[in-house]
Design an enzyme around this catalytic site. Structure first.
Site, mmCIF file in Angstrom:
data_model
loop_
_atom_site.group_PDB
_atom_site.id
_atom_site.type_symbol
_atom_site.label_atom_id
_atom_site.label_comp_id
_atom_site.label_asym_id
_atom_site.label_seq_id
_atom_site.Cartn_x
_atom_site.Cartn_y
_atom_site.Cartn_z
ATOM 1 N N SER A 140 -6.674 7.223 -3.134
ATOM 2 C CA SER A 140 -5.801 6.093 -3.480
ATOM 3 C C SER A 140 -6.304 5.420 -4.762
ATOM 4 C CB SER A 140 -5.732 5.132 -2.286
ATOM 5 O OG SER A 140 -4.743 4.157 -2.474
ATOM 6 N N HIS A 197 -0.193 7.964 -3.369
ATOM 7 C CA HIS A 197 0.868 7.605 -2.408
ATOM 8 C C HIS A 197 2.218 7.969 -3.046
ATOM 9 C CE1 HIS A 197 -1.993 5.210 0.025
ATOM 10 N NE2 HIS A 197 -2.432 4.735 -1.120
ATOM 11 N N GLU A 218 0.310 11.354 -0.093
ATOM 12 C CA GLU A 218 -0.678 10.995 0.926
ATOM 13 C C GLU A 218 -1.159 12.244 1.670
ATOM 14 O OE1 GLU A 218 0.968 7.904 3.401
ATOM 15 O OE2 GLU A 218 0.901 6.442 1.774
#
Lengths: 298, 298
Positions: A148, A190, A217
């Site tokens: 992330s 994401h 993800e």
């Protein structure tokens, strides 16, 4: 030369450049990677970090959970068989410039950056002794992974924050300086879950020299010293190549849509490989013939 | 030949093919077009339909609001100066095959298909006298516009329904037969608002012969008889060209991600033009020189 641990001895001199390759592997993880089932991504990191002989440093600066994020990943990496796991929670520039903190990285074979806020990561450790120590270990062959926010921070130019939506628009994303272990790309994470096509396209329209990598993800791009990225995990990595594109990005005002025409796009699930330097997919038959090639079923 | 009303006399013989052009203009509208302010899109339709001398038929078969949808557009088109406005609410195949219904289209200079459920549209009027009457008027030069579901139904192969998300996956979209006024493309609508990159990419992976057109809300592609599409409205039209792409779409199972590599992508805001037949953007300087060229500021 300068490779200081044997686990990466498979890294032969690059045929493309003829130079001795001294960098490690980079893993860009799109966030929300599986932590409890087959752990394909974290397992790959643990293997690249050397398993039982490995020393893994977890950097949780980006996280809003404080030291908890480091603790959680420590448990996971111990469970995956890493011999030495060391969470480092540098939260100020004073800490990040403290030689005692930097020394905690000195023998790392794997460095893992948690998720959170990538601007907190860059503003806290950018240009510090700690950042320099990470780069030094990477140049010596360590694997550096980020999930992330941590994935965004891998490149030299990173997306700091931005808006969601499929259509590229002006002022959709703000850039900042990343750690620079993976230059010449720009990573978004994401990717499919947060509808980030538009912001990555708008960044590529303004910066066609960078190759856009949108990571879903529970998905990762594993980039070896030869610049070849292998996709692993449940989703895809979307590659946006604006080298031949035309755009009006330089003259668009306000938040209006940006024209970008002639972008080349690749959406690659697990098992596919892409040469980031040549900007082309490695055809599947060659892929199967690569030494150590690990073709997952799609 | 065959052009039966003067309003489209600006449609000169196509220079590209040398043949006499007899088809009308198609407007694919991404849904939620502005109905109360400057009404750029609906105003363009009204102008193409001939204004005061125009006869506009509104087909509300797709709508779940019953005749109300037709009434609402009737008011708008009257407000935009159309002389004759005629809502047609065919809700069964018996009605759609009734010569009395088909006759209501016989003098139309503009036909407007409302939003709703495109499968209701195709299953009710596909292959009926009413559909044939629409195609006949189109071939005679009428403008045919569709918004949302109505836009999807313009092509020969239409997306009937599907899942959202940015990453192409197997079984993400189901196809059905559209009306066929705009063959060789596949239209998706509410494109950026409903995160439909993945489903359009997955359809193009399976059908690279079709050109993918993702139309944002309050945005339209206006396709003239020469196959050149002009973008108008607030958002962009995203064009997905899989002609040179490689894919594993034929062997992917379940709902797994589909590999597609080498797609050429264009995101075009208002004022830009794209030649759907040659699959290339018309460069802006040429665009400004086109007779009747109408370059909106972006």
């Amino acid at each position: 030369m300068g490779r200081s641990f044997g686990i990466l001895s498979r890294n032969v001199p690059s045929k493309a450049t003829g130079r001795q390759v001294t960098d490690g592997t980079v893993m860009i993880i799109g966030g929300a990677e599986d932590k409890v089932r087959d752990r394909v991504i974290l397992g790959r990191f643990a293997a690249l970090a050397g398993g039982e002989d490995g020393v893994v440093v977890i950097l949780s600066t980006a996280s809003s959970f404080g030291p908890l994020a480091g603790e959680r990943y420590s448990e996971i990496f111990r469970g995956l068989g890493i011999g030495t796991v060391r969470p480092v929670h540098a939260m100020t520039r004073i800490q990040a410039n403290d030689p005692a903190f930097a020394r905690q990285v000195r023998d790392a074979t794997g460095i893992f950056l948690t998720g959170g806020n990538q601007l907190r990561l860059s503003s806290t450790i950018g240009g510090t002794l700690l950042a320099e120590a990470i780069l030094e270990r990477f140049r010596a062959g360590a694997v550096v992974a980020g999930t992330s926010a941590g994935a965004s921070a891998m490149s030299s130019h990173m997306i700091a924050f931005g808006a969601s939506g499929g259509t590229p628009k002006h002022r959709m994303a703000a850039l900042a300086a990343g750690l620079g272990v993976l230059p010449s790309v720009i990573v978004d994470q994401h990717f499919q879950q947060r509808n980030r096509y538009g912001r990555l396209l708008s960044v590529i329209a303004q910066n066609p020299s960078l190759l856009g990598l949108g990571v879903d993800e529970d998905t990762a791009g594993v980039v070896g010293p030869d610049g070849v990225m292998e996709v692993i995990g449940r989703g895809s990595v979307t590659i946006i190549d604006g080298a031949e594109a035309e755009t009006d990005a330089w003259e668009v005002k306000g938040h209006r849509p940006v024209m970008i025409s002639g972008v080349v796009l690749h959406a690659l699930p697990s098992g596919y490989r892409f040469d980031l330097r040549r900007r082309q997919r490695i055809a599947t038959p060659d892929l199967k013939a690569l030494p150590g090639g690990n073709v997952a079923s799609t």
